[in-house]
Write a protein that holds these residues in place. Structure first.
Motif, PDB file in Angstrom:
ATOM      1  N   PRO A  64       0.765  -1.271   0.241  1.00 18.38           N
ATOM      2  CA  PRO A  64      -0.008   0.050  -0.045  1.00 18.38           C
ATOM      3  C   PRO A  64       0.947   1.368  -0.091  1.00 18.38           C
ATOM      4  O   PRO A  64       2.003   1.316   0.512  1.00 18.38           O
ATOM      5  CB  PRO A  64      -0.713  -0.262   1.267  1.00 18.38           C
ATOM      6  N   PHE A  65       0.298   2.304  -0.625  1.00 18.87           N
ATOM      7  CA  PHE A  65       1.046   3.546  -0.508  1.00 18.87           C
ATOM      8  C   PHE A  65      -0.006   4.880  -0.613  1.00 18.87           C
ATOM      9  O   PHE A  65      -1.366   4.427  -0.662  1.00 18.87           O
ATOM     10  CB  PHE A  65       1.690   3.617  -1.868  1.00 18.87           C
ATOM     11  N   GLY A  66       0.417   5.912  -0.488  1.00 14.43           N
ATOM     12  CA  GLY A  66      -0.633   7.378  -0.586  1.00 14.43           C
ATOM     13  C   GLY A  66      -0.142   8.112  -1.585  1.00 14.43           C
ATOM     14  O   GLY A  66       0.665   8.093  -2.086  1.00 14.43           O
ATOM     15  N   VAL A  67      -1.204   8.954  -1.816  1.00 10.16           N
ATOM     16  CA  VAL A  67      -1.076  10.214  -2.635  1.00 10.16           C
ATOM     17  C   VAL A  67      -1.543  11.395  -2.039  1.00 10.16           C
ATOM     18  O   VAL A  67      -2.675  11.403  -1.438  1.00 10.16           O
ATOM     19  CB  VAL A  67      -1.752   9.814  -4.054  1.00 10.16           C
ATOM     20  N   ASN A  68      -0.767  12.561  -2.108  1.00  8.02           N
ATOM     21  CA  ASN A  68      -1.092  13.802  -1.152  1.00  8.02           C
ATOM     22  C   ASN A  68      -1.664  14.733  -2.369  1.00  8.02           C
ATOM     23  O   ASN A  68      -1.080  14.886  -3.299  1.00  8.02           O
ATOM     24  CB  ASN A  68       0.041  14.362  -0.595  1.00  8.02           C
ATOM     25  N   LEU A  69      -2.629  15.440  -2.188  1.00  3.69           N
ATOM     26  CA  LEU A  69      -3.181  16.466  -2.788  1.00  3.69           C
ATOM     27  C   LEU A  69      -3.248  17.743  -1.921  1.00  3.69           C
ATOM     28  O   LEU A  69      -3.625  17.755  -0.719  1.00  3.69           O
ATOM     29  CB  LEU A  69      -4.788  16.288  -3.193  1.00  3.69           C
ATOM     30  N   PHE A  70      -2.910  18.924  -2.872  1.00  5.11           N
ATOM     31  CA  PHE A  70      -3.200  20.223  -2.069  1.00  5.11           C
ATOM     32  C   PHE A  70      -4.537  20.859  -2.504  1.00  5.11           C
ATOM     33  O   PHE A  70      -5.275  20.576  -3.591  1.00  5.11           O
ATOM     34  CB  PHE A  70      -2.315  21.097  -2.716  1.00  5.11           C
ATOM     35  N   LEU A  71      -5.287  21.265  -1.520  1.00  3.40           N
ATOM     36  CA  LEU A  71      -6.679  21.764  -1.614  1.00  3.40           C
ATOM     37  C   LEU A  71      -6.638  23.301  -2.409  1.00  3.40           C
ATOM     38  O   LEU A  71      -5.564  23.936  -2.019  1.00  3.40           O
ATOM     39  CB  LEU A  71      -7.417  21.973  -0.224  1.00  3.40           C
ATOM     40  N   PRO A  72      -7.444  23.553  -3.078  1.00  2.00           N
ATOM     41  CA  PRO A  72      -7.392  24.680  -3.897  1.00  2.00           C
ATOM     42  C   PRO A  72      -7.761  25.882  -2.812  1.00  2.00           C
ATOM     43  O   PRO A  72      -8.267  25.728  -1.656  1.00  2.00           O
ATOM     44  CB  PRO A  72      -8.724  24.817  -4.681  1.00  2.00           C
ATOM     45  N   VAL A 125      -4.618   5.061  -0.170  1.00  2.00           N
ATOM     46  CA  VAL A 125      -4.471   6.417   0.719  1.00  2.00           C
ATOM     47  C   VAL A 125      -4.508   7.699  -0.131  1.00  2.00           C
ATOM     48  O   VAL A 125      -3.822   7.721  -0.935  1.00  2.00           O
ATOM     49  CB  VAL A 125      -3.547   6.432   1.855  1.00  2.00           C
ATOM     50  N   VAL A 126      -5.493   8.596   0.251  1.00  3.96           N
ATOM     51  CA  VAL A 126      -5.088   9.834  -0.274  1.00  3.96           C
ATOM     52  C   VAL A 126      -5.238  10.854   0.987  1.00  3.96           C
ATOM     53  O   VAL A 126      -6.172  10.851   1.890  1.00  3.96           O
ATOM     54  CB  VAL A 126      -6.517  10.416  -1.141  1.00  3.96           C
ATOM     55  N   SER A 127      -4.085  11.513   0.961  1.00  3.66           N
ATOM     56  CA  SER A 127      -3.992  12.692   1.922  1.00  3.66           C
ATOM     57  C   SER A 127      -4.117  14.083   1.560  1.00  3.66           C
ATOM     58  O   SER A 127      -3.996  14.255   0.219  1.00  3.66           O
ATOM     59  CB  SER A 127      -2.709  12.530   2.940  1.00  3.66           C
ATOM     60  N   PHE A 128      -4.640  14.874   2.230  1.00  2.63           N
ATOM     61  CA  PHE A 128      -5.071  16.526   1.888  1.00  2.63           C
ATOM     62  C   PHE A 128      -3.875  17.439   2.731  1.00  2.63           C
ATOM     63  O   PHE A 128      -4.057  17.262   3.960  1.00  2.63           O
ATOM     64  CB  PHE A 128      -6.485  16.709   2.007  1.00  2.63           C
ATOM     65  N   HIS A 129      -3.717  18.443   2.164  1.00  4.70           N
ATOM     66  CA  HIS A 129      -2.942  19.639   2.642  1.00  4.70           C
ATOM     67  C   HIS A 129      -3.721  21.133   2.485  1.00  4.70           C
ATOM     68  O   HIS A 129      -4.139  21.048   1.561  1.00  4.70           O
ATOM     69  CB  HIS A 129      -1.459  19.550   2.550  1.00  4.70           C
ATOM     70  N   PHE A 130      -3.542  21.772   3.220  1.00  3.83           N
ATOM     71  CA  PHE A 130      -4.135  23.124   3.133  1.00  3.83           C
ATOM     72  C   PHE A 130      -5.576  23.195   3.525  1.00  3.83           C
ATOM     73  O   PHE A 130      -6.174  24.050   2.926  1.00  3.83           O
ATOM     74  CB  PHE A 130      -3.763  23.820   1.975  1.00  3.83           C
ATOM     75  N   GLY A 131      -6.081  22.385   4.174  1.00  3.49           N
ATOM     76  CA  GLY A 131      -7.590  22.386   4.329  1.00  3.49           C
ATOM     77  C   GLY A 131      -8.327  21.141   4.632  1.00  3.49           C
ATOM     78  O   GLY A 131      -7.617  20.215   4.579  1.00  3.49           O
ATOM     79  N   VAL A 132      -9.507  21.112   4.583  1.00  2.29           N
ATOM     80  CA  VAL A 132     -10.439  20.022   4.905  1.00  2.29           C
ATOM     81  C   VAL A 132     -11.308  19.842   3.461  1.00  2.29           C
ATOM     82  O   VAL A 132     -12.009  20.816   2.866  1.00  2.29           O
ATOM     83  CB  VAL A 132     -11.405  20.055   5.959  1.00  2.29           C
ATOM     84  N   PRO A 133     -11.351  18.649   2.876  1.00  2.00           N
ATOM     85  CA  PRO A 133     -11.918  18.509   1.716  1.00  2.00           C
ATOM     86  C   PRO A 133     -13.476  18.281   2.056  1.00  2.00           C
ATOM     87  O   PRO A 133     -14.051  18.006   2.962  1.00  2.00           O
ATOM     88  CB  PRO A 133     -11.611  17.156   0.898  1.00  2.00           C
TER      89      PRO A 133
END
Length: 357
Positions: A64-72, A125-133
């Protein structure tokens, strides 16, 4: 660790997703194969670029691995302040023989397109940065079998993460390298971040979901400490910058332990958002004047940073690093995970022995 996490990775070690070319598939694969959770950073990539890296990573590991997204980000920057900063950077552009970037190159980082890819081609896994989706985003990822991690820098933000339905909150202390994952960019709070151990304890008392601790962690004993404070696992970024598989520029890796770069600061100089970097000339000269303008400043300085890298000039690079950077070890990533786990076991044994006296 929480059973939510142990099903994914046996060791309580998460490799932080570091945008800008550090978190390459080879690094994520090595960490996942060693029993941690490797991460790709989708920030600043196109949706297709992200997809190609996911395909490459899947060819390197079955773990398993994850991918990180920046929120707009909302449009809060003062255009006049960005123009003034561009004028201040004119000398840098002349020095590096390049043009400044267009500050209006886009604010959403291709967020919707990347989400579409991740829903069509689910990852663990998907992680999020700069806020809450949005809750519907988290629900849609859950429907395709993806767990969601979201960064928080305060207990209040952690509660927002839990309310949105995320599976895990990443408690990011002020010691962390790179961008602070604050949900709102408020200049009046600059310099007011919470230290990791205090933050983990506060978050643990505020939410019922598992907590992953992030910020300045470089040794197994520190992993033991944050787990004792209530975290289920630790997320390490700077510790993996120096790894053999890391995509970081050679100058960045060398600078972590160089006497020429003994400390870090939180700065807006490179991107317009608070981020912890090794102190160099660019940060010293421009940090005091950089406006709160993300991603405008990021776009503005991107060609300068690229030119500095090409010229081999560490004084113009954004060398993200946590406060523990002097403890970096240049090892293969898998070996680093093994060393950290041995240190963690030793620390736990020492704690148990102390408690038995």
């Amino acid at each position: 660790m929480s059973s939510v996490l142990t099903d994914l990775f046996p060791h309580p070690i998460v490799q932080a997703p570091m945008a800008g070319g550090v978190s390459v598939p080879q690094l994520a694969a090595a960490v996942s194969d060693a029993g941690g959770l490797g991460f790709l950073a989708a920030g600043y990539k196109t949706a297709d670029g992200m997809y190609q890296e996911i395909k490459q990573l899947r060819g390197l590991t079955s773990r398993p691995f994850g991918v990180n997204l920046f929120l707009p980000q909302p449009e809060t920057a003062d255009p006049a302040a960005v123009d003034v900063y561009a004028h201040q950077l004119a000398g840098e552009a002349s020095w590096y023989e390049t043009e400044l970037g267009d500050p209006d190159s886009g604010r959403d980082d291709g967020y919707d397109a990347k989400l579409a890819v991740l829903l069509d081609n689910p990852v663990p896994v998907v992680s999020f940065h700069f806020g809450v989706p949005a809750r519907e985003v988290i629900d849609s990822l859950h429907r395709v079998g993806t767990l969601t991690f979201v960064t928080a820098t305060t207990a209040e933000e952690a509660r927002a993460v839990e309310r949105a339905g995320a599976d895990v909150v990443i408690a990011q202390g002020v010691e962390a390298g790179g961008h602070q994952g604050t949900h709102r960019d408020l200049p009046e709070t600059d310099g007011g971040g919470i230290g990791l151990l205090s933050l983990v304890a506060q978050v643990r008392e505020s939410v019922g979901i598992p907590v992953v601790a992030a910020g300045g962690i470089m040794r197994g004993a520190q992993i033991a400490a944050v787990c004792a404070a209530g975290a289920s696992a630790a997320q390490l970024g700077t510790a993996f910058v120096a790894a053999h598989e890391s995509g970081a520029h050679a100058l960045h890796k060398q600078a972590l332990t160089s006497p020429l770069h003994p400390r870090t600061e939180l700065t807006r100089a490179f991107t317009g958002r608070p981020a912890r970097a090794l102190v160099n000339r660019f940060l010293r000269e421009h940090g005091p004047y950089a406006p709160a303008a993300y991603p405008e400043v990021h776009h503005l300085t991107a060609p300068l940073r690229k030119a500095a890298a090409k010229a081999g000039d560490a004084q113009g690079l954004a060398m993200w690093a946590g406060q523990g950077h002097r403890m970096a070890r240049e090892l293969p990533a898998g070996q680093l995970v093994e060393v950290l786990m041995a240190e963690l076991a030793a620390a736990r044994t020492a704690l148990s022995a102390g408690g038995a006296r």
